[in-house]
Design a protein around this motif. Structure first.
Motif, PDB file in Angstrom:
ATOM      1  N   ARG A 173      -0.450  -1.180 -10.099  1.00  0.00           N
ATOM      2  CA  ARG A 173      -1.710  -0.580  -9.645  1.00  0.00           C
ATOM      3  C   ARG A 173      -1.699   0.918  -9.921  1.00  0.00           C
ATOM      4  O   ARG A 173      -2.685   1.483 -10.416  1.00  0.00           O
ATOM      5  CB  ARG A 173      -1.896  -0.831  -8.146  1.00  0.00           C
ATOM      6  CG  ARG A 173      -2.277  -2.253  -7.768  1.00  0.00           C
ATOM      7  CD  ARG A 173      -2.356  -2.382  -6.259  1.00  0.00           C
ATOM      8  NE  ARG A 173      -2.753  -3.726  -5.822  1.00  0.00           N
ATOM      9  CZ  ARG A 173      -2.761  -4.130  -4.556  1.00  0.00           C
ATOM     10  NH1 ARG A 173      -2.400  -3.278  -3.595  1.00  0.00           N
ATOM     11  NH2 ARG A 173      -3.135  -5.352  -4.256  1.00  0.00           N
ATOM     12  N   SER A 174      -0.591   1.563  -9.604  1.00  0.00           N
ATOM     13  CA  SER A 174      -0.487   3.004  -9.820  1.00  0.00           C
ATOM     14  C   SER A 174      -0.545   3.328 -11.305  1.00  0.00           C
ATOM     15  O   SER A 174      -1.235   4.274 -11.725  1.00  0.00           O
ATOM     16  CB  SER A 174       0.816   3.527  -9.206  1.00  0.00           C
ATOM     17  OG  SER A 174       0.943   4.917  -9.389  1.00  0.00           O
TER      18      SER A 174
ATOM     19  N   GLU B 299       2.374   1.829  -3.501  1.00  0.00           N
ATOM     20  CA  GLU B 299       1.347   2.348  -4.402  1.00  0.00           C
ATOM     21  C   GLU B 299       1.101   3.833  -4.151  1.00  0.00           C
ATOM     22  O   GLU B 299       1.055   4.645  -5.095  1.00  0.00           O
ATOM     23  CB  GLU B 299       0.050   1.561  -4.221  1.00  0.00           C
ATOM     24  CG  GLU B 299      -1.072   2.019  -5.141  1.00  0.00           C
ATOM     25  CD  GLU B 299      -2.361   1.240  -4.927  1.00  0.00           C
ATOM     26  OE1 GLU B 299      -3.389   1.609  -5.524  1.00  0.00           O
ATOM     27  OE2 GLU B 299      -2.350   0.250  -4.150  1.00  0.00           O
ATOM     28  N   ALA B 300       0.944   4.205  -2.887  1.00  0.00           N
ATOM     29  CA  ALA B 300       0.708   5.612  -2.547  1.00  0.00           C
ATOM     30  C   ALA B 300       1.905   6.477  -2.918  1.00  0.00           C
ATOM     31  O   ALA B 300       1.753   7.600  -3.409  1.00  0.00           O
ATOM     32  CB  ALA B 300       0.402   5.743  -1.063  1.00  0.00           C
TER      33      ALA B 300
ATOM     34  N   ASP C 232       4.567  12.939  -9.596  1.00  0.00           N
ATOM     35  CA  ASP C 232       3.997  13.368 -10.875  1.00  0.00           C
ATOM     36  C   ASP C 232       5.061  13.286 -11.964  1.00  0.00           C
ATOM     37  O   ASP C 232       5.600  14.301 -12.431  1.00  0.00           O
ATOM     38  CB  ASP C 232       3.453  14.793 -10.756  1.00  0.00           C
ATOM     39  CG  ASP C 232       2.782  15.259 -12.044  1.00  0.00           C
ATOM     40  OD1 ASP C 232       2.408  14.391 -12.869  1.00  0.00           O
ATOM     41  OD2 ASP C 232       2.641  16.483 -12.230  1.00  0.00           O
TER      42      ASP C 232
ATOM     43  N   GLU D 258       0.834  -1.213   0.000  1.00  0.00           N
ATOM     44  CA  GLU D 258       0.000   0.000   0.000  1.00  0.00           C
ATOM     45  C   GLU D 258       0.867   1.260   0.000  1.00  0.00           C
ATOM     46  O   GLU D 258       0.552   2.247  -0.677  1.00  0.00           O
ATOM     47  CB  GLU D 258      -0.925  -0.011   1.223  1.00  0.00           C
ATOM     48  CG  GLU D 258      -1.987  -1.099   1.171  1.00  0.00           C
ATOM     49  CD  GLU D 258      -2.792  -1.168   2.462  1.00  0.00           C
ATOM     50  OE1 GLU D 258      -2.488  -0.369   3.388  1.00  0.00           O
ATOM     51  OE2 GLU D 258      -3.707  -2.008   2.547  1.00  0.00           O
TER      52      GLU D 258
ATOM     53  N   LYS E 143      -4.088   3.054 -12.838  1.00  0.00           N
ATOM     54  CA  LYS E 143      -4.985   4.160 -12.508  1.00  0.00           C
ATOM     55  C   LYS E 143      -4.915   5.259 -13.566  1.00  0.00           C
ATOM     56  O   LYS E 143      -5.908   5.916 -13.863  1.00  0.00           O
ATOM     57  CB  LYS E 143      -4.623   4.760 -11.144  1.00  0.00           C
ATOM     58  CG  LYS E 143      -4.914   3.877  -9.957  1.00  0.00           C
ATOM     59  CD  LYS E 143      -4.403   4.546  -8.688  1.00  0.00           C
ATOM     60  CE  LYS E 143      -4.490   3.610  -7.490  1.00  0.00           C
ATOM     61  NZ  LYS E 143      -3.875   4.208  -6.280  1.00  0.00           N
ATOM     62  N   LYS E 144      -3.736   5.453 -14.137  1.00  0.00           N
ATOM     63  CA  LYS E 144      -3.520   6.532 -15.097  1.00  0.00           C
ATOM     64  C   LYS E 144      -3.763   6.094 -16.531  1.00  0.00           C
ATOM     65  O   LYS E 144      -4.173   6.894 -17.378  1.00  0.00           O
ATOM     66  CB  LYS E 144      -2.089   7.066 -14.962  1.00  0.00           C
ATOM     67  CG  LYS E 144      -1.744   7.566 -13.574  1.00  0.00           C
ATOM     68  CD  LYS E 144      -0.253   7.848 -13.438  1.00  0.00           C
ATOM     69  CE  LYS E 144       0.126   8.206 -12.007  1.00  0.00           C
ATOM     70  NZ  LYS E 144       1.585   8.346 -11.821  1.00  0.00           N
TER      71      LYS E 144
ATOM     72  N   ASP F 254       1.887   6.963  -6.657  1.00  0.00           N
ATOM     73  CA  ASP F 254       0.806   7.887  -7.014  1.00  0.00           C
ATOM     74  C   ASP F 254       1.220   9.343  -6.785  1.00  0.00           C
ATOM     75  O   ASP F 254       0.801  10.243  -7.525  1.00  0.00           O
ATOM     76  CB  ASP F 254      -0.449   7.604  -6.175  1.00  0.00           C
ATOM     77  CG  ASP F 254      -1.143   6.310  -6.560  1.00  0.00           C
ATOM     78  OD1 ASP F 254      -0.845   5.754  -7.641  1.00  0.00           O
ATOM     79  OD2 ASP F 254      -2.000   5.848  -5.769  1.00  0.00           O
ATOM     80  N   ALA F 255       2.010   9.572  -5.755  1.00  0.00           N
ATOM     81  CA  ALA F 255       2.335  10.934  -5.342  1.00  0.00           C
ATOM     82  C   ALA F 255       3.399  11.601  -6.204  1.00  0.00           C
ATOM     83  O   ALA F 255       3.581  12.813  -6.124  1.00  0.00           O
ATOM     84  CB  ALA F 255       2.792  10.937  -3.879  1.00  0.00           C
TER      85      ALA F 255
END
Length: 318
Positions: A134-135, A109-110, A116, A106, A138-139, A113-114
């Motif tokens: 997973r990340s 993944e976070a 850019d 987790e 999402k995009k 995501d953070a």
């Protein structure tokens, strides 16, 4: 009206600061917090709780960064200066709980995501590919995958555990993260638990290019097959350094005889230039088993080529 080309901050000038001096960021690039924003970011995940044999890949990111000191800014094989074309920066490490695999997944993944930027992630063991996918999904939605590895990594469980370095792509397929029409293993070899391993892998949707296929069929044919399978889909590249023969990568957790040479791996990667690459990882460098930094050097060059592939498709900002 005249457009002004933005100058990106590149590596430390080795004519002014010796390569063996200063902080060991990847390729001596600036930190992400020094440039504010980057098109491509190199990030480490020092985690190896998911290994099934030899531990030590938690020290991989630091070893690869140290070995990357000798990388230079111009890539002659691709006729590209990646650090001039786009801003590349070192985003540091995603710090994860070494005692709790689910929490660590987790956190990765976070952390992904953070950031850019398009990521080249240095592991760590192959468990981290799941949260990275997973990340990415999402995009981009379900992504094509080119997976370089001695092993399939589509097993179901180990000792009843669903999350290990041998299961990330089984879980990714179950979660709908992968485009099952465009999945490829490259460099697989060695013994298996049974024929069912191959049958399960085929049902997931993977095509296999074994290490022996690379030898017998040649690089050009293998590259052409991979490009046709990926087509114009968003593609993620995952490189387990044990895809290389132990002669080229002794510092890894589950070595297998009969692997690719570092030259073969780099040439296949370069053959994928122009594909819609959206992210990548290099994992399973375990420096405690390395000799003269052989494995770390190979992994640093792989990461450099992946950064360069990402730079190729980015438009030059004005």
């Amino acid at each position: 009206m005249t457009n002004t080309v933005r100058m990106h901050q590149g590596p430390v000038d080795s004519s002014k600061v010796p390569r063996f001096a200063g902080p060991a960021t990847f390729a001596r690039l600036p930190r992400l917090d020094q440039v504010g924003r980057a098109h491509v970011a190199v990030v480490g995940v020092p985690f190896d709780t998911g290994v099934s044999y030899r531990p030590g890949a938690r020290f991989g990111p630091a070893a690869v960064r140290e070995a990357s000191r000798l990388l230079r800014p111009y890539h002659p094989a691709l006729d590209l200066s990646p650090f001039e074309r786009v801003q590349v920066a070192d985003a540091g490490d995603i710090a994860v709980n070494p005692f709790h695999i689910e929490e660590a997944i987790e956190t990765v993944e976070a952390g992904a995501d953070a950031i850019d930027a398009r990521l080249v992630t240095i592991g760590g063991d192959h468990t981290i590919a799941l949260p990275l996918l997973r990340s990415a999904a999402k995009k981009h939605g379900p992504v094509a995958l080119v997976h370089f590895d001695a092993h399939l990594d589509t097993w179901d469980t180990y000792f009843g555990a669903e999350y290990t370095h041998g299961t990330p792509f089984r879980r990714a397929a179950e979660e709908g993260l992968l485009d099952t029409e465009a999945l490829s293993h490259v460099g697989t070899r060695g013994s298996l638990y049974g024929k069912k391993d191959l049958e399960d892998d085929r049902r997931i949707g993977f095509g296999i290019v074994t290490a022996a296929d690379v030898l017998r069929r040649g690089l050009d044919e293998v590259i052409d097959q991979l490009r046709q399978r990926v087509a114009n889909r968003p593609v993620y590249i995952s490189v387990d350094i044990d895809v290389l023969d132990p002669a080229h990568a002794p510092g890894t957790g589950t070595p297998e005889a009969g692997g690719l040479t570092s030259r073969e791996l780099l040439e296949i990667l370069r053959g994928l230039a122009g594909c819609h690459l959206i992210g990548a990882d290099v994992v399973e460098v375990a420096p405690a088993y390395d000799h003269a930094e052989i494995t770390s050097i190979a992994a640093s060059h792989v990461a450099y080529d992946l950064v360069s592939l990402l730079a190729i498709q980015e438009e030059q900002p004005t």
